[in-house]
Enzyme design. Structure first.
Site, short mmCIF file in Angstrom:
data_model
loop_
_atom_site.label_atom_id
_atom_site.label_comp_id
_atom_site.label_asym_id
_atom_site.label_seq_id
_atom_site.Cartn_x
_atom_site.Cartn_y
_atom_site.Cartn_z
N ASN A 64 0.86 -1.19 0.00
CA ASN A 64 0.00 0.00 0.00
C ASN A 64 0.90 1.25 0.00
O ASN A 64 1.73 1.42 0.90
CB ASN A 64 -0.88 -0.04 1.26
CG ASN A 64 -1.79 1.16 1.37
OD1 ASN A 64 -1.37 2.29 1.15
ND2 ASN A 64 -3.03 0.94 1.72
N HIS A 81 0.98 6.28 1.87
CA HIS A 81 1.72 7.25 2.67
C HIS A 81 2.86 7.91 1.92
O HIS A 81 3.44 8.88 2.39
CB HIS A 81 2.13 6.65 4.01
CG HIS A 81 0.90 6.32 4.83
ND1 HIS A 81 -0.06 7.27 5.09
CD2 HIS A 81 0.44 5.16 5.35
CE1 HIS A 81 -1.05 6.72 5.78
NE2 HIS A 81 -0.77 5.44 5.94
N HIS A 129 -5.73 3.54 -1.24
CA HIS A 129 -7.05 3.86 -0.67
C HIS A 129 -7.42 5.26 -1.13
O HIS A 129 -6.79 6.24 -0.73
CB HIS A 129 -6.95 3.80 0.86
CG HIS A 129 -8.27 4.00 1.56
ND1 HIS A 129 -8.40 3.83 2.91
CD2 HIS A 129 -9.50 4.36 1.11
CE1 HIS A 129 -9.66 4.06 3.26
NE2 HIS A 129 -10.34 4.41 2.18
N ARG A 167 -9.63 7.97 -0.59
CA ARG A 167 -10.58 8.37 0.46
C ARG A 167 -11.48 9.48 -0.05
O ARG A 167 -11.09 10.26 -0.91
CB ARG A 167 -9.83 8.83 1.71
CG ARG A 167 -9.01 7.74 2.37
CD ARG A 167 -8.43 8.23 3.68
NE ARG A 167 -9.42 8.27 4.71
CZ ARG A 167 -9.55 7.36 5.69
NH1 ARG A 167 -8.70 6.36 5.78
NH2 ARG A 167 -10.51 7.46 6.58
N ARG A 181 -7.25 12.78 1.16
CA ARG A 181 -6.15 13.28 2.00
C ARG A 181 -4.78 12.81 1.52
O ARG A 181 -3.78 13.43 1.83
CB ARG A 181 -6.35 12.89 3.46
CG ARG A 181 -6.23 11.41 3.72
CD ARG A 181 -6.30 11.09 5.19
NE ARG A 181 -7.65 11.29 5.71
CZ ARG A 181 -8.06 10.73 6.86
NH1 ARG A 181 -7.23 10.01 7.57
NH2 ARG A 181 -9.29 10.91 7.28
N GLU A 228 -8.74 0.30 -2.47
CA GLU A 228 -9.55 0.33 -1.24
C GLU A 228 -10.45 1.54 -1.31
O GLU A 228 -9.99 2.64 -1.65
CB GLU A 228 -8.65 0.50 -0.01
CG GLU A 228 -7.85 -0.69 0.36
CD GLU A 228 -6.94 -0.38 1.54
OE1 GLU A 228 -7.07 0.69 2.16
OE2 GLU A 228 -6.08 -1.21 1.81
N THR A 276 -8.22 3.60 8.87
CA THR A 276 -9.42 2.77 8.97
C THR A 276 -9.47 2.13 10.36
O THR A 276 -8.53 1.47 10.79
CB THR A 276 -9.38 1.67 7.89
OG1 THR A 276 -8.99 2.27 6.66
CG2 THR A 276 -10.74 1.02 7.72
N GLU A 290 -10.86 -9.54 3.63
CA GLU A 290 -9.57 -9.17 4.19
C GLU A 290 -9.78 -9.05 5.69
O GLU A 290 -10.59 -8.23 6.15
CB GLU A 290 -9.06 -7.85 3.60
CG GLU A 290 -7.73 -7.45 4.22
CD GLU A 290 -7.08 -6.23 3.56
OE1 GLU A 290 -7.32 -6.01 2.35
OE2 GLU A 290 -6.36 -5.51 4.27
N HIS A 342 -3.61 -4.50 8.06
CA HIS A 342 -3.77 -3.34 8.95
C HIS A 342 -2.90 -3.47 10.19
O HIS A 342 -3.09 -4.37 10.99
CB HIS A 342 -5.23 -3.08 9.36
CG HIS A 342 -5.43 -1.62 9.64
ND1 HIS A 342 -5.02 -1.01 10.79
CD2 HIS A 342 -5.93 -0.63 8.86
CE1 HIS A 342 -5.27 0.28 10.73
NE2 HIS A 342 -5.82 0.55 9.56
N1 PXP Z 1 -5.87 -3.10 4.51
C1 PXP Z 1 -6.86 -2.18 4.59
C2 PXP Z 1 -8.24 -2.58 4.24
C3 PXP Z 1 -6.58 -0.85 5.00
O1 PXP Z 1 -7.56 0.06 5.07
C4 PXP Z 1 -5.23 -0.50 5.27
C5 PXP Z 1 -4.90 0.92 5.61
O2 PXP Z 1 -5.13 1.72 4.49
C6 PXP Z 1 -4.25 -1.49 5.15
C7 PXP Z 1 -4.59 -2.80 4.80
C8 PXP Z 1 -2.81 -1.20 5.42
O3 PXP Z 1 -2.65 -0.90 6.78
P1 PXP Z 1 -1.23 -0.40 7.28
O4 PXP Z 1 -0.96 0.91 6.60
O5 PXP Z 1 -1.44 -0.27 8.76
O6 PXP Z 1 -0.24 -1.46 6.90
#
Ligand code: PXP
Length: 238
Positions: A7, A10, A43, A45, A49, A70, A101, A151, A191
């Site tokens: 992901n 960030h 993601h 949003r 953001r 996402e 989330t 998930e 997550h």
């Molecule tokens: N899976 C989902 C559904 C999420 O919403 C997120 C955060 O965007 C992640 C995985 C990744 O989480 P993390 O950034 O804490 O690894």
């Protein structure tokens, strides 16, 4: 082999901090793929953001693995998904004020709405996964919506304050994996996972793909994207 979805939200968070064009999550995604990522996750949003629509569009055209979008199950987001056509969508709950989330979807409560939106996405050829807490009733409800995968939200395990809570959260994840498989759902997880807490979840077996963002991007800032992804891929693949 267990898969790793990276992901890159960030990377966009840092870009948006200055409202400039760098660092580009698209470049980060390409480096993640070179280092062995099996999919790229973003993601989009409602408040935009971090990831912008432009990022999702360019990723769709440039990445060579799979794009997992996402998003909240809103009409606006379903419209965007049907236009951009990611390989899969992971539906998540979304609140404007949250830092990230905060929990899984309440699939039982919103089953009718989710079933409708999932139907539209599947007609468009998009696979759908539902982000749920490791709770049997939510997984059974997910199965009834027509989603292909779930998930499992690993946040409670990752945030456990002590070893007893951690063990009990891990046991919930293990049970959730079994319930998902019994219902023929593919089971992913994510997550809060990092380089220290991932191995116990990997050891449970049965997770098809881990989706990990914050810990990989945090390490990438210090050691580089390729090394950060490679180190996590090694842990995920045992
Ligand atoms: N899976 C989902 C559904 C999420 O919403 C997120 C955060 O965007 C992640 C995985 C990744 O989480 P993390 O950034 O804490 O690894």
């Amino acid at each position: 082999m267990v898969k790793l979805g990276v992901n890159v939200d960030h990377v966009a968070t840092v870009r948006q901090a200055r409202g400039t064009v760098e660092p580009d999550p698209v470049t980060a995604a390409a480096l993640a793929e070179l280092a062995g990522a099996d999919s790229i996750v973003v993601h989009l949003r409602e408040d935009r953001r971090h990831i912008q629509e432009r990022d999702v569009e360019v990723l769709r055209r440039t990445i060579k693995s799979r794009l997992n979008l996402e998003m909240a199950a809103t009409d606006e987001m379903v419209g965007i998904a049907l236009r951009i056509l990611p390989d899969s969508v992971t539906l998540v709950p979304e609140k404007r004020q949250e830092l990230t989330t905060e929990g899984g979807l309440d699939v039982q409560l919103h089953r009718r709405h989710l079933t409708q939106q999932i139907g539209l996405l599947r007609q468009g050829g998009v696979r759908v996964s539902l982000f749920v807490d490791p709770e049997v009733d939510q997984i059974k409800a997910s199965h009834r919506t027509g989603a292909e995968s779930i998930e499992i939200h690993t946040g409670a395990y990752c945030d456990a304050a002590n070893s007893e809570v951690r063990a009990s959260e891990l046991a919930k994840i293990e049970h959730a994996i079994r319930v998902g498989h019994k219902l023929n759902l593919s089971v992913n997880a994510g997550h809060g996972l990092n380089y220290w807490n991932i191995q116990d979840v990997v050891a449970l077996g049965g997770i098809e793909e881990f989706n990990i963002g914050h810990s990989i991007i945090s390490r990438a800032i210090l050691v580089g994207m390729e090394r950060a992804v490679r180190e996590m891929a090694t842990l995920v693949r045992g």
